[in-house]
Design an enzyme around this catalytic site. Sequence first.
Site, PDB file in Angstrom:
ATOM      1  N   LYS A 161       0.828  -1.710  -0.068  1.00  0.00           N
ATOM      2  CA  LYS A 161       0.230   0.166   0.069  1.00  0.00           C
ATOM      3  C   LYS A 161       1.083   1.230  -0.074  1.00  0.00           C
ATOM      4  O   LYS A 161       0.374   2.082  -0.856  1.00  0.00           O
ATOM      5  CB  LYS A 161      -0.612  -0.090   0.932  1.00  0.00           C
ATOM      6  CG  LYS A 161      -1.573  -1.263   1.265  1.00  0.00           C
ATOM      7  CD  LYS A 161      -2.589  -1.023   2.631  1.00  0.00           C
ATOM      8  CE  LYS A 161      -2.265  -1.214   3.793  1.00  0.00           C
ATOM      9  NZ  LYS A 161      -1.142  -2.677   4.218  1.00  0.00           N
TER      10      LYS A 161
ATOM     11  N   ARG B 274      -9.276   0.524   8.588  1.00  0.00           N
ATOM     12  CA  ARG B 274      -9.416  -0.789   9.182  1.00  0.00           C
ATOM     13  C   ARG B 274     -10.521  -1.969  10.284  1.00  0.00           C
ATOM     14  O   ARG B 274      -9.873  -2.772   9.860  1.00  0.00           O
ATOM     15  CB  ARG B 274      -7.745  -0.600   9.809  1.00  0.00           C
ATOM     16  CG  ARG B 274      -6.996  -1.317   9.259  1.00  0.00           C
ATOM     17  CD  ARG B 274      -5.638  -1.345  10.642  1.00  0.00           C
ATOM     18  NE  ARG B 274      -4.137  -1.560  10.094  1.00  0.00           N
ATOM     19  CZ  ARG B 274      -2.779  -1.149   9.752  1.00  0.00           C
ATOM     20  NH1 ARG B 274      -3.949   0.319   9.719  1.00  0.00           N
ATOM     21  NH2 ARG B 274      -2.269  -1.460   9.753  1.00  0.00           N
TER      22      ARG B 274
ATOM     23  N   ARG C 133      11.235  -5.544   5.249  1.00  0.00           N
ATOM     24  CA  ARG C 133      11.178  -3.876   4.542  1.00  0.00           C
ATOM     25  C   ARG C 133      11.971  -3.453   5.832  1.00  0.00           C
ATOM     26  O   ARG C 133      12.922  -3.269   6.986  1.00  0.00           O
ATOM     27  CB  ARG C 133       9.677  -3.874   5.337  1.00  0.00           C
ATOM     28  CG  ARG C 133       9.528  -2.218   5.382  1.00  0.00           C
ATOM     29  CD  ARG C 133       7.988  -2.211   5.229  1.00  0.00           C
ATOM     30  NE  ARG C 133       7.215  -2.569   6.358  1.00  0.00           N
ATOM     31  CZ  ARG C 133       6.056  -2.470   6.632  1.00  0.00           C
ATOM     32  NH1 ARG C 133       5.395  -1.951   5.804  1.00  0.00           N
ATOM     33  NH2 ARG C 133       5.348  -2.398   7.561  1.00  0.00           N
TER      34      ARG C 133
ATOM     35  N   ARG D 150      10.832  -1.576  10.969  1.00  0.00           N
ATOM     36  CA  ARG D 150      10.387  -1.489  12.311  1.00  0.00           C
ATOM     37  C   ARG D 150      10.192  -2.499  13.337  1.00  0.00           C
ATOM     38  O   ARG D 150      10.103  -3.431  12.746  1.00  0.00           O
ATOM     39  CB  ARG D 150       8.885  -0.981  11.172  1.00  0.00           C
ATOM     40  CG  ARG D 150       8.440   0.661  10.996  1.00  0.00           C
ATOM     41  CD  ARG D 150       7.460  -0.197   9.650  1.00  0.00           C
ATOM     42  NE  ARG D 150       6.533  -0.293  10.376  1.00  0.00           N
ATOM     43  CZ  ARG D 150       5.277  -0.338  10.228  1.00  0.00           C
ATOM     44  NH1 ARG D 150       5.199   0.360   8.432  1.00  0.00           N
ATOM     45  NH2 ARG D 150       3.968  -0.981  10.558  1.00  0.00           N
TER      46      ARG D 150
ATOM     47  N   ARG E 223      -0.002  -9.289  13.702  1.00  0.00           N
ATOM     48  CA  ARG E 223      -0.804  -8.703  12.416  1.00  0.00           C
ATOM     49  C   ARG E 223      -1.611  -8.919  11.573  1.00  0.00           C
ATOM     50  O   ARG E 223      -2.493  -8.651  11.408  1.00  0.00           O
ATOM     51  CB  ARG E 223       0.124  -7.497  12.010  1.00  0.00           C
ATOM     52  CG  ARG E 223       0.587  -6.187  13.159  1.00  0.00           C
ATOM     53  CD  ARG E 223       2.234  -6.038  13.021  1.00  0.00           C
ATOM     54  NE  ARG E 223       2.181  -4.858  11.416  1.00  0.00           N
ATOM     55  CZ  ARG E 223       3.077  -5.044  10.719  1.00  0.00           C
ATOM     56  NH1 ARG E 223       4.647  -5.920  11.319  1.00  0.00           N
ATOM     57  NH2 ARG E 223       2.902  -3.935   9.577  1.00  0.00           N
TER      58      ARG E 223
HETATM   59  P1  ADP Z   1       1.931  -2.073   3.280  1.00  0.00           P
HETATM   60  O1  ADP Z   1       2.338  -0.168   3.766  1.00  0.00           O
HETATM   61  O2  ADP Z   1       0.903  -2.785   2.131  1.00  0.00           O
HETATM   62  O3  ADP Z   1       2.491  -2.270   4.704  1.00  0.00           O
HETATM   63  P2  ADP Z   1       5.254  -1.583   1.663  1.00  0.00           P
HETATM   64  O4  ADP Z   1       4.572  -0.358   0.429  1.00  0.00           O
HETATM   65  O5  ADP Z   1       5.516  -1.538   2.985  1.00  0.00           O
HETATM   66  O6  ADP Z   1       3.421  -2.339   1.872  1.00  0.00           O
HETATM   67  O7  ADP Z   1       5.693  -2.253   1.184  1.00  0.00           O
HETATM   68  C1  ADP Z   1       5.978  -4.227   2.955  1.00  0.00           C
HETATM   69  C2  ADP Z   1       7.348  -4.402   1.660  1.00  0.00           C
HETATM   70  O8  ADP Z   1       7.782  -4.984   0.563  1.00  0.00           O
HETATM   71  C3  ADP Z   1       8.590  -3.255   1.568  1.00  0.00           C
HETATM   72  O9  ADP Z   1       9.848  -3.777   2.307  1.00  0.00           O
HETATM   73  C4  ADP Z   1       8.419  -3.135  -0.145  1.00  0.00           C
HETATM   74  O10 ADP Z   1       9.540  -2.296  -0.539  1.00  0.00           O
HETATM   75  C5  ADP Z   1       7.822  -4.608   0.194  1.00  0.00           C
HETATM   76  N1  ADP Z   1       7.216  -4.292  -1.779  1.00  0.00           N
HETATM   77  C6  ADP Z   1       6.339  -4.053  -2.249  1.00  0.00           C
HETATM   78  N2  ADP Z   1       5.607  -4.277  -3.268  1.00  0.00           N
HETATM   79  C7  ADP Z   1       6.665  -5.552  -3.812  1.00  0.00           C
HETATM   80  C8  ADP Z   1       5.990  -5.691  -4.480  1.00  0.00           C
HETATM   81  N3  ADP Z   1       5.173  -5.473  -5.758  1.00  0.00           N
HETATM   82  N4  ADP Z   1       6.900  -7.375  -4.808  1.00  0.00           N
HETATM   83  C9  ADP Z   1       8.035  -7.241  -4.075  1.00  0.00           C
HETATM   84  N5  ADP Z   1       7.997  -6.557  -3.011  1.00  0.00           N
HETATM   85  C10 ADP Z   1       7.510  -5.197  -2.354  1.00  0.00           C
HETATM   86  P1  ADP Z   2       1.044  -1.836   7.286  1.00  0.00           P
HETATM   87  O1  ADP Z   2       2.580  -1.770   7.354  1.00  0.00           O
HETATM   88  O2  ADP Z   2       0.809  -3.193   8.418  1.00  0.00           O
HETATM   89  O3  ADP Z   2       0.210  -1.573   6.514  1.00  0.00           O
HETATM   90  P2  ADP Z   2       0.974   0.510   9.337  1.00  0.00           P
HETATM   91  O4  ADP Z   2       2.020   1.486   9.231  1.00  0.00           O
HETATM   92  O5  ADP Z   2      -0.562   1.464   8.311  1.00  0.00           O
HETATM   93  O6  ADP Z   2       1.012  -1.382   9.062  1.00  0.00           O
HETATM   94  O7  ADP Z   2       0.260   0.470  10.590  1.00  0.00           O
HETATM   95  C1  ADP Z   2       1.611   0.073  11.787  1.00  0.00           C
HETATM   96  C2  ADP Z   2       0.408  -0.184  13.081  1.00  0.00           C
HETATM   97  O8  ADP Z   2      -0.261   1.184  13.063  1.00  0.00           O
HETATM   98  C3  ADP Z   2      -0.658  -0.680  13.048  1.00  0.00           C
HETATM   99  O9  ADP Z   2      -0.363  -2.014  13.073  1.00  0.00           O
HETATM  100  C4  ADP Z   2      -1.638  -0.247  14.024  1.00  0.00           C
HETATM  101  O10 ADP Z   2      -0.954  -0.613  15.534  1.00  0.00           O
HETATM  102  C5  ADP Z   2      -1.470   0.786  13.951  1.00  0.00           C
HETATM  103  N1  ADP Z   2      -2.499   1.543  12.662  1.00  0.00           N
HETATM  104  C6  ADP Z   2      -2.518   2.027  11.639  1.00  0.00           C
HETATM  105  N2  ADP Z   2      -3.398   2.454  11.262  1.00  0.00           N
HETATM  106  C7  ADP Z   2      -4.188   2.311  11.701  1.00  0.00           C
HETATM  107  C8  ADP Z   2      -6.100   2.558  11.837  1.00  0.00           C
HETATM  108  N3  ADP Z   2      -7.137   3.068  10.576  1.00  0.00           N
HETATM  109  N4  ADP Z   2      -6.484   1.848  12.754  1.00  0.00           N
HETATM  110  C9  ADP Z   2      -6.135   1.022  14.006  1.00  0.00           C
HETATM  111  N5  ADP Z   2      -4.721   1.226  14.225  1.00  0.00           N
HETATM  112  C10 ADP Z   2      -4.047   1.688  13.209  1.00  0.00           C
END
Ligand code: ADP
Ligand code: ADP
Length: 217
Positions: free
Chosen positions: A13, A88, A127, A160, A171
């Site tokens: 995302k 969420r 990541r 992280r 998660r």
């Molecule tokens: P989210 O925001 O949904 O948690 P991230 O964008 O942070 O996910 O992506 C999670 C990890 O996977 C990061 O280390 C990112 O660089 C990697 N990543 C994202 N998209 C891809 C993809 N299409 N293929 C391989 N790795 C990816």
């Molecule tokens: P991810 O890479 O899993 O998409 P985020 O960076 O979006 O992670 O979220 C990290 C943490 O922040 C979550 O595990 C939760 O504890 C908190 N968080 C983020 N967005 C929300 C939300 N909309 N509602 C509740 N908790 C949230």
Amino acid sequence: MLIILLGPPGAGKGTQAERLVKQYNLAYIATGDILRAAVKSGSPLGKQAKTFMEQGQLVPDEVVVGIVRERLTAPDCAAGAILDGFPRTVAQAQALDQVLEEIGTKIDRVIHIEVDEEELITRLTGRRVCRECAATYHIKFNPPKVRNVCDQCGGELYQREDDSLSTVQERLVVYNKQTAPLIDYYNREGLLTVIDGNREIEQIFSQISSALETGSS
Ligand code: ADP
Ligand code: ADP
Ligand code: ZN
């Protein structure tokens, strides 16, 4: 334009949002980034959120809804925004509908990025995130040009704490239980586009872009 990015942790995302905000000139609202900045600063919000985040649990709905309400009504969001990581829970989605009604706008599209669980674990445990600008990298799949240095701003990259294997597993459980019901919620409203997120970053980006341009599912 108001777009929601929905999908499990590690789906990509944040990675897609980085590209979409540039392409469509949208404001970016990532509740995870906002909460991590609050924890880092030690503010009352951060103190409230810290334990939940460390344990891979969701921060209470009222807290995140308050954050999003404040952001969506800020001037930079007038031309449109991308919501990443919010809503969420079904309660958050309902609260969002109410905020949007108050400000006279609506959701254009919900992009659900689907990725296999095994792949999610590999992505999350590899990541790396920029301390300064929150840009996201992966040690294998999306490495920075210089090791541990952000391409965008030169900031230092870190892992992280909640990207450890055990918290990642928790998660994913939380996602399946509390967030996955939103897929149905938005499907019923005819807003959902499902994207196969098991592919290359650029392929996914072009699929999302064309879905946004045609408004199709
Ligand atoms: P989210 O925001 O949904 O948690 P991230 O964008 O942070 O996910 O992506 C999670 C990890 O996977 C990061 O280390 C990112 O660089 C990697 N990543 C994202 N998209 C891809 C993809 N299409 N293929 C391989 N790795 C990816
Ligand atoms: P991810 O890479 O899993 O998409 P985020 O960076 O979006 O992670 O979220 C990290 C943490 O922040 C979550 O595990 C939760 O504890 C908190 N968080 C983020 N967005 C929300 C939300 N909309 N509602 C509740 N908790 C949230
Ligand atoms: Zn950076």
